[in-house]
Design a protein around this motif. Structure first.
Motif, PDB file in Angstrom:
ATOM      1  N   LEU A  47      40.336  46.099  52.926  1.00 65.25           N
ATOM      2  CA  LEU A  47      41.547  45.946  52.124  1.00 65.25           C
ATOM      3  C   LEU A  47      41.199  45.822  50.642  1.00 65.25           C
ATOM      4  CD1 LEU A  47      43.643  43.398  54.245  1.00 65.25           C
ATOM      5  CD2 LEU A  47      43.930  45.878  54.124  1.00 65.25           C
ATOM      6  N   SER A  48      42.098  46.305  49.790  1.00 68.37           N
ATOM      7  CA  SER A  48      41.914  46.156  48.350  1.00 68.37           C
ATOM      8  C   SER A  48      42.017  44.687  47.967  1.00 68.37           C
ATOM      9  CB  SER A  48      42.982  46.951  47.600  1.00 68.37           C
ATOM     10  OG  SER A  48      44.273  46.397  47.830  1.00 68.37           O
ATOM     11  N   ASP A  49      41.523  44.368  46.780  1.00 70.87           N
ATOM     12  CA  ASP A  49      41.559  42.976  46.321  1.00 70.87           C
ATOM     13  C   ASP A  49      42.985  42.456  46.258  1.00 70.87           C
ATOM     14  OD1 ASP A  49      38.834  43.052  46.083  1.00 70.87           O
ATOM     15  OD2 ASP A  49      38.816  43.307  43.900  1.00 70.87           O
ATOM     16  N   ILE A  83      38.422  54.657  35.915  1.00 74.90           N
ATOM     17  CA  ILE A  83      37.125  54.556  35.256  1.00 74.90           C
ATOM     18  C   ILE A  83      36.638  53.109  35.307  1.00 74.90           C
ATOM     19  CG2 ILE A  83      38.072  54.163  32.931  1.00 74.90           C
ATOM     20  CD1 ILE A  83      35.781  55.942  31.878  1.00 74.90           C
ATOM     21  N   SER A  84      35.356  52.924  35.530  1.00 72.73           N
ATOM     22  CA  SER A  84      34.788  51.577  35.573  1.00 72.73           C
ATOM     23  C   SER A  84      34.594  51.051  34.162  1.00 72.73           C
ATOM     24  CB  SER A  84      33.456  51.588  36.311  1.00 72.73           C
ATOM     25  OG  SER A  84      32.474  52.268  35.547  1.00 72.73           O
ATOM     26  N   GLN A  85      34.451  49.731  34.056  1.00 74.52           N
ATOM     27  CA  GLN A  85      34.189  49.134  32.753  1.00 74.52           C
ATOM     28  C   GLN A  85      32.871  49.653  32.176  1.00 74.52           C
ATOM     29  OE1 GLN A  85      33.879  44.845  32.695  1.00 74.52           O
ATOM     30  NE2 GLN A  85      34.099  44.734  30.480  1.00 74.52           N
ATOM     31  N   GLN A  86      31.883  49.826  33.053  1.00 75.22           N
ATOM     32  CA  GLN A  86      30.589  50.311  32.589  1.00 75.22           C
ATOM     33  C   GLN A  86      30.706  51.732  32.038  1.00 75.22           C
ATOM     34  OE1 GLN A  86      27.617  50.592  35.656  1.00 75.22           O
ATOM     35  NE2 GLN A  86      25.940  50.883  34.209  1.00 75.22           N
ATOM     36  N   ASN A  95      41.686  48.023  39.060  1.00 78.68           N
ATOM     37  CA  ASN A  95      41.797  46.579  39.241  1.00 78.68           C
ATOM     38  C   ASN A  95      42.503  45.883  38.079  1.00 78.68           C
ATOM     39  OD1 ASN A  95      38.623  47.305  40.289  1.00 78.68           O
ATOM     40  ND2 ASN A  95      40.077  46.429  41.758  1.00 78.68           N
ATOM     41  N   ALA A  96      42.981  46.652  37.116  1.00 74.09           N
ATOM     42  CA  ALA A  96      43.524  46.040  35.896  1.00 74.09           C
ATOM     43  C   ALA A  96      44.679  45.094  36.196  1.00 74.09           C
ATOM     44  CB  ALA A  96      43.977  47.129  34.926  1.00 74.09           C
ATOM     45  N   PHE A  97      45.498  45.424  37.202  1.00 73.67           N
ATOM     46  CA  PHE A  97      46.667  44.600  37.508  1.00 73.67           C
ATOM     47  C   PHE A  97      46.473  43.735  38.749  1.00 73.67           C
ATOM     48  CE2 PHE A  97      50.288  47.111  35.226  1.00 73.67           C
ATOM     49  CZ  PHE A  97      49.732  46.739  34.006  1.00 73.67           C
ATOM     50  N   ASP A  98      45.260  43.637  39.259  1.00 73.86           N
ATOM     51  CA  ASP A  98      45.035  42.818  40.451  1.00 73.86           C
ATOM     52  C   ASP A  98      45.436  41.371  40.212  1.00 73.86           C
ATOM     53  OD1 ASP A  98      44.123  44.954  41.870  1.00 73.86           O
ATOM     54  OD2 ASP A  98      42.015  44.346  41.908  1.00 73.86           O
ATOM     55  N   ASN A  99      45.207  40.884  39.004  1.00 73.08           N
ATOM     56  CA  ASN A  99      45.472  39.477  38.704  1.00 73.08           C
ATOM     57  C   ASN A  99      46.500  39.300  37.595  1.00 73.08           C
ATOM     58  OD1 ASN A  99      43.477  38.130  40.502  1.00 73.08           O
ATOM     59  ND2 ASN A  99      42.045  39.364  39.328  1.00 73.08           N
ATOM     60  N   ILE A 100      47.406  40.258  37.477  1.00 72.02           N
ATOM     61  CA  ILE A 100      48.478  40.134  36.489  1.00 72.02           C
ATOM     62  C   ILE A 100      49.647  39.443  37.166  1.00 72.02           C
ATOM     63  CG2 ILE A 100      50.037  41.384  34.977  1.00 72.02           C
ATOM     64  CD1 ILE A 100      47.084  41.269  34.129  1.00 72.02           C
ATOM     65  N   ASP A 101      49.813  38.171  36.875  1.00 74.82           N
ATOM     66  CA  ASP A 101      50.747  37.339  37.632  1.00 74.82           C
ATOM     67  C   ASP A 101      51.140  36.142  36.785  1.00 74.82           C
ATOM     68  OD1 ASP A 101      48.461  35.681  37.698  1.00 74.82           O
ATOM     69  OD2 ASP A 101      47.855  36.439  39.645  1.00 74.82           O
ATOM     70  N   VAL A 138      39.215  36.871  34.103  1.00 73.39           N
ATOM     71  CA  VAL A 138      38.493  37.387  35.269  1.00 73.39           C
ATOM     72  C   VAL A 138      37.910  38.761  34.952  1.00 73.39           C
ATOM     73  CG1 VAL A 138      39.836  36.148  37.009  1.00 73.39           C
ATOM     74  CG2 VAL A 138      40.633  38.369  36.213  1.00 73.39           C
ATOM     75  N   PRO A 139      36.802  39.112  35.575  1.00 76.80           N
ATOM     76  CA  PRO A 139      36.259  40.461  35.377  1.00 76.80           C
ATOM     77  C   PRO A 139      37.209  41.509  35.950  1.00 76.80           C
ATOM     78  CG  PRO A 139      34.650  38.993  36.437  1.00 76.80           C
ATOM     79  CD  PRO A 139      35.970  38.304  36.473  1.00 76.80           C
ATOM     80  N   VAL A 140      37.210  42.668  35.344  1.00 78.35           N
ATOM     81  CA  VAL A 140      37.992  43.811  35.839  1.00 78.35           C
ATOM     82  C   VAL A 140      37.028  44.975  35.971  1.00 78.35           C
ATOM     83  CG1 VAL A 140      39.867  45.412  35.346  1.00 78.35           C
ATOM     84  CG2 VAL A 140      40.125  42.983  34.779  1.00 78.35           C
ATOM     85  N   ALA A 141      36.709  45.325  37.212  1.00 76.09           N
ATOM     86  CA  ALA A 141      35.663  46.324  37.453  1.00 76.09           C
ATOM     87  C   ALA A 141      36.074  47.716  37.004  1.00 76.09           C
ATOM     88  CB  ALA A 141      35.288  46.334  38.930  1.00 76.09           C
TER      89      ALA A 141
END
Length: 879
Positions: free
Chosen positions: A852-854, A36-39, A402-408, A395-398
């Motif tokens: 490719l995915s983010d 589901i999107s944030q919107q 994408n929730a874990f794209d930047n979990i690092d 960072v935005p999470v669309a």
């Protein structure tokens, strides 16, 4: 669900919608994915409130489970359709407000017909069956290979609750839960609440749980199976610990209970709010994707991280204490107060990392926890924040995809470091007051970043707008360097010079740090003074230091208050290289070691010189944490040397042989210190390349040789056997077959698989690669084992055989496999071999990577930069 049935469902749903005379908006604005999107999530939470789930599960131990979800909620309007998430289930009964209808279901979510909903209270009932998950998400099923007992556990973060029940799967739709579970009578069922009753029904038992407090879906959980249970009721809150029956001997419950009691006492006092749940359960589970998960009052921990075949080392105990504290901090910050959307996940994890380390340092025997944080967690953050793929903390999470794209490491450790710096900037008392006020104001609610920052700012009477912009919305790590001049042995000028990460990341930040000044004595480096300074901009003059004795070493982030890389000035750099043994302060010594390694990676110190410094200084190092830190850098050194071959092959062989011999000597002389001995022995195995060393490992396994003080437990035996297989020692397959027969446990099976996969056989490796790319029946935990061990760094030529295949299939795999698979695949199997040709191939793929995915694009960027760094280090080496 087959296509014909789906078509019938859609037609009936459209007819039902048309029967209502009021014009409607489109049935759903969501796409057909499970994400589901944030919107869309914001639109849904604006309409839905006061949610309650009544959950009923029937568990048999088989590959599927059946369940009924009753969802009760308030709806503000019936102007358009509403979706309810449920992933890959077979629905047998569906009703809205008591009216049985065919579900408009696409295997990912149910679209609720607005004509059957009302403004006000609604009830939706869904009866369904579903296959258990096997990838660590949803309701995961595991069959113990030792005794064939079945164990289940749930894992929902970020949005996998929909794999277990029908749910509004987003964090800002908190709900209460009641739970009923029918399971085999020898099983135990664990959830957020302690069971209110159990009733035997023949071969089964029904478990009933009372209503939970308000929780976000990802914080709720259910675990079931014939778990062994330990209890501790000696403290303020009842504690339980669970593990599989076949691994009971590998658990030391008293350690778990001791750290847990210490943590609960610390956090109760620090937060000023009693622990918000009625009991505290911890469950060791297999095949876990992460280290642990903070499910409310029923925390799960990865067996692979916390089960050992011998008494835990000091490092293992400290890691256990730290993770217990991290997950415990979440019970307040994350579970009691929860982010509204996944862009707030960083704050959740950063705060738990900061508070977990603080609690470990102040409430347990591991008073050096912040030194460990610096040597490990913080270095990972520095490394990642220096990459081309770096990103801001916030960072935005669309979408939930994408929730874990930047979990690092930026999310966990840079964020924690920023909070630590803010703690120093505001003052510890003001920071604590702000945290308490925030938790009190938003208890059992959702909150946003600004709510937290505002609370801290009010407590300290400081506007944090600029701080937030610089630290949370701008990427990159700054560097500082002291600049000073002296006359007649006294400082005449002193400044701190700050530089930005790059032209593309120009932000300069304000920080509050300590400057440490030192002079050399005959037997030690004398600490002259520490001066707190708040600096900003490119240059900050520090006039308070003028007139003091001219130092031999300046460290401008003494005691590690700031998140900033330190470039030593020329005088201090030479002192660090020549006088490490004179530095008595272990944190400063650790930081100087790190400065030398950083100099290797930025090209200002040759790898040869660094290795020489290690061979001279490390044998005399007595601090356990620093030994581990430097051995970690040697591990990276070994990978660089392997990747550089054959350009520096002769030097690489000599250097690796020297480290191998140094390590063995340290193993032999540390027979009275088990922890230090094991640390050096693990390094010896990693560097064992010579025939003598490989034969020695074989002799140790065969009891033809021994080392005083060293016990070869199951963990060490597998480490040794795996290493012999990597280098195709004549006895390697014998040991692999023998140990596989002796150790049939889950960890033994994975260790055997790792050893087999690492063998230097080109044909077999191609077969393994094909299997993980195409075999959908192989459990994901074993797929990860294969990925981790398929191409060790020394097997550069074998990796090259399939490098082109791995690149050409990357986009299709990324599309087919999803983010959980690709996080491991991209990390391990994007080819790197320290060559200009490979850089060119990766850059070509990057230029055509729109599909490719983010997350995979980011992994590709990091692989390119890693190759470029290796080439830089190669160019600086003297041969």
């Amino acid at each position: 669900m087959n296509l014909l049935h789906t078509a019938v469902v859609i037609v009936i749903s459209v007819v039902l919608a048309a029967c209502n005379s009021t014009p409607r908006e489109p049935i759903s604005t969501r796409d057909a994915s499970a994400y589901i999107s944030q919107q869309s999530a914001a639109q849904r939470s604006a309409r839905v409130s006061d949610v309650h789930y009544d959950l009923d599960f029937t568990l048999t131990g088989g590959t599927t489970f059946s369940a009924t979800t009753n969802v009760n909620f308030n709806l503000s309007d019936t102007n358009k359709a509403l979706t309810l998430d449920l992933n890959q289930a077979t629905i047998s009964h569906f009703s809205i407000n008591g009216k049985k209808v065919y579900p408009n279901y696409n295997n990912r979510y149910i679209t609720l017909n607005p004509g059957l909903l009302v403004s006000g209270r609604n009830t939706v009932e869904v009866q369904f069956t579903r296959a258990h998950s096997t990838n660590g998400e949803g309701l995961h099923r595991f069959v113990d290979p030792v005794d064939d007992k079945v164990y289940l556990y749930s894992h929902f973060e970020p949005a996998a609750a929909q794999q277990m029940f029908a749910v509004f799967d987003q964090p800002d739709l908190k709900a209460t839960y009641t739970l009923s579970v029918t399971a085999p009578k020898e099983w135990t069922v664990i959830s957020a609440m302690r069971e209110s009753s159990t009733t035997e029904q023949g071969d089964t038992r029904q478990w009933r749980f009372p209503q939970s407090p308000k929780l976000s879906p990802y914080n709720f959980s259910m675990h079931a199976g014939p778990y062994h249970q330990w209890t501790d009721n000696s403290g303020k809150y009842p504690l339980r610990l669970f593990a599989r029956q076949s691994v009971v001997d590998q658990v030391t419950p008293q350690d778990w209970f001791t750290y847990t009691q210490q943590g609960l006492t610390f956090f109760d006092e620090y937060f000023g709010i009693p622990y918000p749940f009625k009991k505290y359960d911890q469950v060791l589970v297999p095949d876990f994707l992460y280290g642990a998960m903070e499910n409310a009052a029923a925390i799960t921990f990865s067996e692979s991280r916390f089960l050992f075949n011998t008494e835990m080392t000091a490092t293992q105990k400290q890691r256990l204490a730290g993770v217990i504290m991290h997950e415990m901090a979440h019970q307040w910050f994350g579970n009691l107060v929860t982010m509204k959307w996944w862009n707030g996940l960083w704050l959740n994890e950063s705060f738990a990392s900061f508070m977990g380390t603080l609690a470990t340092a102040e409430a347990t025997e591991f008073t050096h926890a912040w030194r460990s944080f610096y040597a490990n967690n913080k270095q990972s953050a520095y490394h990642l924040d220096s990459q081309a793929s770096t990103h801001p903390i916030e960072v935005p999470v669309a979408t939930t995809q994408n929730a874990f794209d930047n979990i690092d490491a930026i999310t966990y450790s840079k964020g924690a470091s920023a909070l630590k710096q803010l703690n120093h900037l505001l003052g510890e008392k003001a920071f604590q007051t702000g945290v308490r006020n925030y938790l009190t104001q938003y208890s059992y609610q959702n909150a946003e970043l600004n709510d937290f920052i505002t609370s801290l700012g009010k407590a300290a009477n400081k506007n944090l707008t600029t701080w937030s912009q610089q630290w949370l919305y701008e990427a990159g790590v700054n560097s500082i360097q002291a600049s000073f001049s002296c006359e007649n042995g006294r400082i005449t000028q002193f400044s701190l010079n700050q530089t930005a990460a790059s032209d593309a990341l120009p932000t300069l930040r304000e920080q509050h740090v300590q400057i440490g000044l030192f002079t050399k004595g005959r037997n030690r480096l004398h600490h002259n003074i520490s001066m707190p300074v708040t600096y900003s901009g490119s240059t900050t003059n520090v006039t308070s230091l003028v007139g003091l004795y001219c130092p031999d070493l300046v460290y401008p982030n003494y005691q590690d208050w700031g998140f900033v890389k330190v470039n030593l000035d020329p005088v201090s750099f030479n002192t660090a290289k020549q006088s490490l043994r004179l530095v008595k302060d272990p944190l400063l010594r650790s930081m100087l070691w790190q400065s030398l390694w950083d100099s290797v990676e930025d090209g200002s110190l040759s790898l040869n010189d660094y290795i020489g410094t290690v061979l001279v200084n490390l044998p005399g190092e007595i601090d356990y944490t620093i030994v581990g830190q430097v051995l970690s850098s040697l591990s990276k050194t070994r990978i660089y040397l392997d990747k550089m071959a054959p350009i520096n092959q002769r030097y690489a062989q000599k250097a690796i042989r020297a480290i191998e011999q140094m390590s063995l000597r340290k193993v032999m002389i540390n027979s009275q210190n088990r922890d230090v001995q094991r640390r050096w022995f693990a390094n010896y195995i990693a560097f064992a390349r010579s025939q003598d060393a490989l034969n020695n490992i074989d002799a140790l396994l065969n009891n033809k040789a021994s080392i005083k003080g060293l016990t070869l437990d199951q963990d060490l035996r597998w480490m040794m056997i795996s290493h012999l297989n990597r280098y195709d020692h004549p006895s390697a397959m014998y040991w692999l077959r023998k140990e596989r027969e002796l150790d049939s446990s889950d960890s033994g099976q994975k260790s055997a698989l790792a050893a087999e996969v690492s063998r230097p056989d080109a044909l077999k490796k191609r077969q393994w690669l094909t299997r993980i790319q195409q075999d959908t029946n192989l459990p994901f935990s074993k797929q990860r084992t294969i990925m981790d061990n398929l191409y060790p760094s020394e097997q550069k030529s074998l990796s090259a055989v399939t490098a082109e295949q791995r690149l050409t299939t990357l986009a299709q795999l990324d599309q087919d496999k999803g983010p959980v698979f690709m996080r491991s695949y991209a990390k391990d199997l994007i080819p790197t071999d320290c060559s200009y040709g490979n850089v060119s191939a990766l850059q070509h793929l990057q230029s055509n990577s729109e599909q490719l995915s983010d997350g995979t694009q980011r992994a590709l960027k990091e692989a390119i930069q890693q190759e470029q760094k290796c080439l830089l280090i190669t160019s600086k080496m003297s041969r």
